[in-house]
Design an enzyme around this catalytic site. Structure first.
Site, PDB file in Angstrom:
ATOM      1  N   SER A 184       0.844  -1.189   0.000  1.00  0.00           N
ATOM      2  CA  SER A 184       0.000   0.000   0.000  1.00  0.00           C
ATOM      3  C   SER A 184       0.883   1.244   0.000  1.00  0.00           C
ATOM      4  CB  SER A 184      -0.964  -0.042   1.190  1.00  0.00           C
ATOM      5  OG  SER A 184      -2.007   0.874   1.027  1.00  0.00           O
ATOM      6  N   ASP A 229      -9.652  -3.686  -5.677  1.00  0.00           N
ATOM      7  CA  ASP A 229      -9.126  -2.838  -4.605  1.00  0.00           C
ATOM      8  C   ASP A 229      -9.635  -1.410  -4.790  1.00  0.00           C
ATOM      9  OD1 ASP A 229      -7.630  -1.491  -2.703  1.00  0.00           O
ATOM     10  OD2 ASP A 229      -5.762  -2.506  -3.200  1.00  0.00           O
ATOM     11  N   HIS A 253      -8.338  -4.894  -1.269  1.00  0.00           N
ATOM     12  CA  HIS A 253      -7.069  -4.345  -0.787  1.00  0.00           C
ATOM     13  C   HIS A 253      -6.309  -5.341   0.074  1.00  0.00           C
ATOM     14  CE1 HIS A 253      -4.348  -1.017  -0.144  1.00  0.00           C
ATOM     15  NE2 HIS A 253      -4.419  -1.174   1.162  1.00  0.00           N
TER      16      HIS A 253
END
Length: 704
Positions: free
Chosen positions: A557, A643, A675
């Site tokens: 991320s 995501d 995600h």
């Protein structure tokens, strides 16, 4: 190092240049067309990338299967969690060998005075057990399954649960009558996670999101009425703010909270009159964060408020609940470097969470004299926190504890005696002994002289860390004041047992060393995050822990942004880079306020749309913009089609750009996931086994 044979050519994404113009700067972007998720050409390209990655890693399939077997073999697949008391029931979860998802259960108390959780065994029936929700049953026929809300009324007669079957974090809430077993007609689609019952069980409070996936509205649903008649309790129009709601442990108030990265605000609604007008706690002030917790002291409703108004590392004050903006009684004053994290209030005392010297701490706060009794642990590195404490007046506090070498442990802390009661330690099969492993913290010197902590864990049989160069897996994040805690991992043992040292670079932008540590790694100081990581890697090489040929980096991320940045900054320092759902096209995303979460992110990264200096600064580091014609380390980017936080298009574009300069870059895109990656524990284990097999191959430990 084993070099995987190339038996197929990598997919080549067609160049379809568009020009993006901001602040007088023209940027040609050849791969923005990959954002068209519904375009068959885009899907075909992603499928081709997956096929290429499968082909390139086919030789690792036996190793992946061995690692999966190791993870599975070390895990007690049929197990139960430690029961938590709420009302007249003990609530707990089951896992069953061969089943992907957990099973939520409960059993009745044997006595209203019983606070000692029953010791449960998978082989012994639990008297009076009720299965509330079997995730395996609910997931039948679905490729993805995620539970975003789960709650039972205080009375124990009804249950709500919210399910996502796509990975896009939109949950459909349903309600079940636990007395009759019937599904109630109440079905609430497209909710955010965290729906909750009112204390009396008559209502459900839930939130919904706007087009940018921002939770912006709190709703009140009365059971048995049409969803179309639900009452809008609160709406937050400012696109920088997230919104959420939950009841105080005392059941006295519904707290509606909203916050950006730097500012927060709360409103209270009387729980016995949920249609009444919300009351403001403190007015919104730019740059001031706070959150409140209700208590009753000497018959008076009070709020404990943790805030940073003139207190960088936060201060704890007590105010009257009827007049929150009135006089403040300072309970815990601000101490620089002593970061207060949160307070949980109970009837007779409170639990204070804080961070000192890079570690999380817990202290019991006395209402009588304001004293704090800190819980002590004997390991140099550990993580600790309170949780699973729904009751208002318990004699015990549930605590979670662990370290790099100590498996996750559940304690109950007896407040009266100060005794820690061990309830359960995560079983690790196969003869695991924590004494076979070691953990330590070292310090790297950053370019500006700042000392950056680096945590290490290794297996002792391979010698002391630093005695000879060995493979090192260096992990980093460094955003949102998020701290990487010293936590245990079963999959990580497959690395350690092959001689790899696992390390965490606690770089600026995280929260490990207090709020200033975070401030020094955000906005126009963001490059410190990247250079700190590089300096930590250089330190490990210089001190003999590893060599560039044996060093692999990982981040996900916002940590994936870190991975892309260090690939450009120091490509010769790493043998490989593993980027999970990486935020590598940051400038394109943050320039477009129509994309999910963009406006919210301006407080973290800056607003390049309206500020030319921020635009120039972000352009100087965002990975996609700064791919160079150099020899890159091997790169594996993992993403998910659904995501909503970091869209698949970012790593897809990045890999396409890397291929232009001849980089050995692989893309793996889960076509039904979000995600957090794939759902189901066995699927997650296989995914991690795939990543670890690739990583071990990169550092030359695949045959160890």
């Amino acid at each position: 190092m084993t070099t995987d044979a190339v038996s197929a050519l990598p997919p080549v994404a067609p160049r379809k240049p568009i020009v993006r113009r901001h602040h007088g700067d023209d940027v040609e972007d050849a791969y923005e067309w990959l954002r068209a998720k519904e375009d068959p050409e885009v899907i075909a390209h992603l499928e081709a990338e997956n096929a290429y990655t499968r082909d390139r890693t086919a030789h690792l399939a036996p190793l992946q299967e061995r690692i999966f077997g190791e993870i599975k073999g070390r895990t007690l697949e049929t197990d139960l969690s430690v029961p938590t008391r709420r009302g007249d029931w003990w609530y707990y979860g089951r896992t069953v060998e061969g089943s992907q998802y957990g099973i939520q259960c409960r059993a009745p108390l044997t006595s209203p005075d019983d606070w000692t959780p029953p010791v449960l065994s998978p082989d012994t029936p639990v008297p009076g057990e009720q299965v509330l929700l079997d995730g395996n049953v609910e997931a039948e026929g679905e490729e993805f399954f995620s539970l975003g809300s789960f709650e039972v009324t205080t009375a124990g007669d009804r249950m709500l649960y919210g399910v996502d079957v796509a990975g896009d974090e939109r949950y459909t809430v349903r309600v079940r009558d636990l007395v009759t077993g019937e599904q109630l007609p109440d079905v609430i689609p497209d909710t955010f996670a965290g729906a909750t019952f009112s204390p009396d069980g008559r209502f459900i409070v839930y939130t919904t999101v706007d087009d940018a996936w921002r939770p912006d509205t709190v709703w009140l649903h009365e059971l048995g009425t049409p969803v179309e008649d639900d009452v809008k309790l609160f709406h937050e129009p400012d696109e920088r703010f997230w919104l959420g709601a939950g009841f105080t442990r005392s059941d006295r108030y519904l707290v509606i909270g909203m916050g950006s990265s730097i500012t927060s605000e709360e409103w209270l609604v009387d729980a016995d009159d949920l249609r009444s007008a919300p009351r403001l706690v403190w007015p919104r002030t730019e740059g001031v964060e706070y959150d409140s917790s209700h208590a009753v002291i000497d018959g008076e409703d009070v709020l404990f408020i943790l805030h940073n108004d003139g207190a960088l590392d936060f201060e704890l004050v007590k105010v009257s609940a009827s007049d929150p903006t009135g006089p403040r009684d300072v309970v815990v004053p601000h101490q620089p470097g002593h970061r207060l994290l949160g307070v949980s209030t109970f009837r007779d005392w409170a639990v204070l969470g804080y961070r000192r010297e890079g570690l999380a701490r817990l202290g019991m706060l006395s209402y009588r004299d304001g004293s704090i009794s800190e819980l002590e642990f004997d390991e140099p590195l550990y993580s600790v926190g309170s949780g699973g404490n729904p009751e208002w007046a318990p004699p015990l506090i549930r605590i979670g504890y662990g370290s790099f070498i100590t498996p996750g442990t559940v304690f109950d802390y007896d407040v009266a005696t100060g005794e820690l009661l061990l309830r359960k330690r995560q079983p690790v099969l196969g003869g695991y002994d924590s004494a076979d492993y070691a953990q330590a913290r070292v310090w790297a010197t950053a370019q500006d002289g700042t000392q950056v902590p680096v945590s290490l864990v290794w297996k002792r049989s391979f010698g002391e860390a630093g005695a000879a160069a060995r493979p090192v897996h260096l992990y980093g994040y460094g955003s949102y004041e998020h701290s990487i805690e010293p936590g245990f991992s079963v999959p990580r043992l497959s690395e350690l047992d092959r001689g790899v040292i696992f390390a965490v670079a606690h770089v600026r932008g995280g929260g490990e060393m207090g709020r200033q540590w975070y401030e020094d790694g955000k906005l126009l100081h963001k490059r410190n995050t990247f250079t700190d990581f590089v300096d930590c890697a250089r330190h490990l090489v210089a001190e003999g822990y590893t060599t560039p040929e044996q060093l692999v980096a990982e981040g996900g991320s916002a940590g994936g942004l870190l991975m892309g940045a260090i690939a450009n900054l120091a490509p010769d320092l790493f043998a490989g880079i593993l980027a999970d759902v990486p935020f590598v096209d940051a400038l394109t995303t943050i320039l477009d306020p129509s994309l999910p979460l963009t406006v919210i992110e301006w407080d973290e990264w800056g607003d390049p749309l309206h500020n030319a200096d921020v635009y120039a600064y972000m352009k100087s580091y965002t990975p996609y913009e700064n791919v160079r014609d150099v020899t890159y380390p091997r790169i594996l980017a993992v993403t998910s089609l659904n995501d909503t936080r970091v869209m698949y298009v970012e790593p897809a574009k990045w890999v396409a750009r890397l291929r232009e300069v001849g980089a050995d870059a692989l893309l793996k895109c889960e076509m039904v996931a979000g995600h957090g990656g794939v759902s189901g524990r066995y699927n997650a284990w296989r995914e991690r086994a795939f990543e670890l097999a690739w990583l071990l191959d990169v550092v030359g430990a695949a045959d160890a």
